[in-house]
Design a protein around this motif. Sequence first.
Motif, short mmCIF file in Angstrom:
data_model
loop_
_atom_site.label_atom_id
_atom_site.label_comp_id
_atom_site.label_asym_id
_atom_site.label_seq_id
_atom_site.Cartn_x
_atom_site.Cartn_y
_atom_site.Cartn_z
N LEU A 20 2.55 11.63 -3.39
CA LEU A 20 1.25 11.80 -2.76
C LEU A 20 1.15 10.81 -1.61
CD1 LEU A 20 1.00 13.03 -5.64
CD2 LEU A 20 -1.37 12.28 -5.61
N PRO A 21 0.37 11.12 -0.58
CA PRO A 21 0.20 10.15 0.51
C PRO A 21 -0.38 8.84 -0.01
CG PRO A 21 -0.60 12.31 1.16
CD PRO A 21 -0.32 12.38 -0.32
N ALA A 22 0.33 7.75 0.24
CA ALA A 22 -0.13 6.42 -0.19
C ALA A 22 -1.32 6.00 0.65
CB ALA A 22 1.00 5.41 -0.06
N GLN A 23 -2.17 5.16 0.07
CA GLN A 23 -3.35 4.67 0.78
C GLN A 23 -3.56 3.19 0.48
OE1 GLN A 23 -6.98 7.03 0.81
NE2 GLN A 23 -5.91 8.70 -0.21
N THR A 24 -4.24 2.53 1.40
CA THR A 24 -4.64 1.15 1.18
C THR A 24 -6.16 1.08 1.26
OG1 THR A 24 -4.42 0.60 3.52
CG2 THR A 24 -2.51 0.17 2.12
N PHE A 25 -6.73 0.23 0.42
CA PHE A 25 -8.18 0.10 0.33
C PHE A 25 -8.56 -1.37 0.47
CE2 PHE A 25 -6.82 3.68 -2.29
CZ PHE A 25 -7.52 4.72 -1.70
N PRO A 26 -9.23 -1.74 1.55
CA PRO A 26 -9.67 -3.13 1.71
C PRO A 26 -10.83 -3.44 0.77
CG PRO A 26 -10.44 -1.81 3.55
CD PRO A 26 -9.60 -0.91 2.69
N VAL A 27 -10.87 -4.68 0.28
CA VAL A 27 -11.94 -5.13 -0.61
C VAL A 27 -12.40 -6.50 -0.11
CG1 VAL A 27 -12.62 -5.60 -2.99
CG2 VAL A 27 -10.68 -4.08 -2.53
N THR A 28 -13.67 -6.60 0.22
CA THR A 28 -14.25 -7.89 0.62
C THR A 28 -15.33 -8.27 -0.38
OG1 THR A 28 -15.97 -6.88 1.97
CG2 THR A 28 -13.85 -7.34 3.08
N GLY A 104 -10.44 -10.67 2.83
CA GLY A 104 -10.57 -10.22 1.46
C GLY A 104 -9.23 -9.87 0.86
N ALA A 105 -9.18 -8.75 0.16
CA ALA A 105 -7.94 -8.30 -0.49
C ALA A 105 -7.70 -6.85 -0.09
CB ALA A 105 -8.08 -8.41 -2.00
N VAL A 106 -6.51 -6.37 -0.43
CA VAL A 106 -6.15 -4.97 -0.19
C VAL A 106 -5.55 -4.42 -1.47
CG1 VAL A 106 -4.66 -3.41 1.12
CG2 VAL A 106 -5.74 -5.33 2.27
N ILE A 107 -5.99 -3.23 -1.84
CA ILE A 107 -5.40 -2.51 -2.97
C ILE A 107 -4.52 -1.41 -2.37
CG2 ILE A 107 -5.82 -1.12 -5.03
CD1 ILE A 107 -8.68 -2.39 -5.09
N GLU A 108 -3.24 -1.43 -2.72
CA GLU A 108 -2.29 -0.44 -2.22
C GLU A 108 -1.96 0.53 -3.36
OE1 GLU A 108 0.56 -3.45 -1.20
OE2 GLU A 108 0.13 -3.19 0.94
N VAL A 109 -2.12 1.81 -3.10
CA VAL A 109 -1.96 2.81 -4.15
C VAL A 109 -1.00 3.91 -3.70
CG1 VAL A 109 -3.13 4.41 -5.71
CG2 VAL A 109 -4.34 2.38 -4.89
N SER A 110 -0.06 4.24 -4.57
CA SER A 110 0.83 5.37 -4.34
C SER A 110 0.86 6.21 -5.62
CB SER A 110 2.24 4.90 -3.98
OG SER A 110 2.78 4.14 -5.04
N GLY A 111 1.29 7.44 -5.49
CA GLY A 111 1.35 8.31 -6.66
C GLY A 111 2.42 9.36 -6.50
N LYS A 112 2.83 9.90 -7.63
CA LYS A 112 3.79 11.00 -7.59
C LYS A 112 3.57 11.91 -8.78
CE LYS A 112 7.74 8.86 -7.57
NZ LYS A 112 9.16 8.51 -7.58
N VAL A 113 3.92 13.17 -8.57
CA VAL A 113 3.84 14.14 -9.65
C VAL A 113 4.93 13.79 -10.65
CG1 VAL A 113 4.04 16.58 -10.27
CG2 VAL A 113 2.90 15.92 -8.13
N ALA A 114 4.52 13.50 -11.88
CA ALA A 114 5.47 13.06 -12.90
C ALA A 114 5.86 14.18 -13.86
CB ALA A 114 4.88 11.89 -13.69
N ALA A 115 4.97 15.17 -14.02
CA ALA A 115 5.26 16.26 -14.95
C ALA A 115 4.41 17.48 -14.62
CB ALA A 115 4.99 15.81 -16.39
N LYS A 116 5.01 18.65 -14.83
CA LYS A 116 4.26 19.90 -14.75
C LYS A 116 3.90 20.29 -16.18
CE LYS A 116 4.97 22.84 -11.44
NZ LYS A 116 5.50 23.81 -10.44
N LEU A 117 2.63 20.56 -16.40
CA LEU A 117 2.12 20.86 -17.73
C LEU A 117 1.69 22.32 -17.80
CD1 LEU A 117 -0.13 17.66 -17.92
CD2 LEU A 117 2.23 17.90 -18.73
N ASP A 118 1.22 22.73 -18.96
CA ASP A 118 0.71 24.08 -19.13
C ASP A 118 -0.60 24.27 -18.39
OD1 ASP A 118 2.84 24.67 -20.83
OD2 ASP A 118 1.73 24.11 -22.63
N ASP A 119 -1.01 25.51 -18.24
CA ASP A 119 -2.32 25.87 -17.67
C ASP A 119 -2.52 25.36 -16.24
OD1 ASP A 119 -3.01 27.16 -20.07
OD2 ASP A 119 -3.76 25.29 -20.93
N ASN A 120 -1.46 25.39 -15.43
CA ASN A 120 -1.54 24.98 -14.02
C ASN A 120 -1.99 23.53 -13.84
OD1 ASN A 120 -0.76 27.56 -13.47
ND2 ASN A 120 -2.47 28.06 -12.15
N ARG A 121 -1.57 22.68 -14.74
CA ARG A 121 -1.91 21.26 -14.64
C ARG A 121 -0.65 20.44 -14.37
NH1 ARG A 121 -6.52 20.26 -19.30
NH2 ARG A 121 -7.98 21.75 -18.42
#
Length: 146
Positions: A20-28, A104-121
Amino acid sequence: MTVSTVAKIAYDDAEVGTELPAQTFPVTRATLVQYAGASGDFNPIHWNEKFAKEVGLPDVIAHGMFTMAEAIRVVTDWVGDPGAVVEYGVRFTKPVVVPNDDEGAVIEVSGKVAAKLDDNRVRVDLTATSGGQKVLGMSRAVVQLA
């Protein structure tokens, strides 16, 4: 149970390993005050440096639920519908320390599809760091796709 979503991602197009597109979130400190007002969580560890240090923290820390909410934005932005998230959970591993400066601080978040489940999840695993430290562990969301 029928779930109606307007997910912009089709189940057939999601592959295990898709990043998934990674994002950064600033926190003050101002962000924390705004979140406290919205959530009703006025615990002084989130705004009072003296108190936070007296209880053994390095400084003021972000609310855990705030950190969790910022992380799931990577998923909701990817799928296009916050209602498509049918499960979400994390473990809080380290606090997001928010110094009283202009950055302040920055929260860096990345994600990836780890599993395909039943019912289109699909299951999406997230990684969230701040200051080079992993701040959420076992961060996983189950998402209903089209």
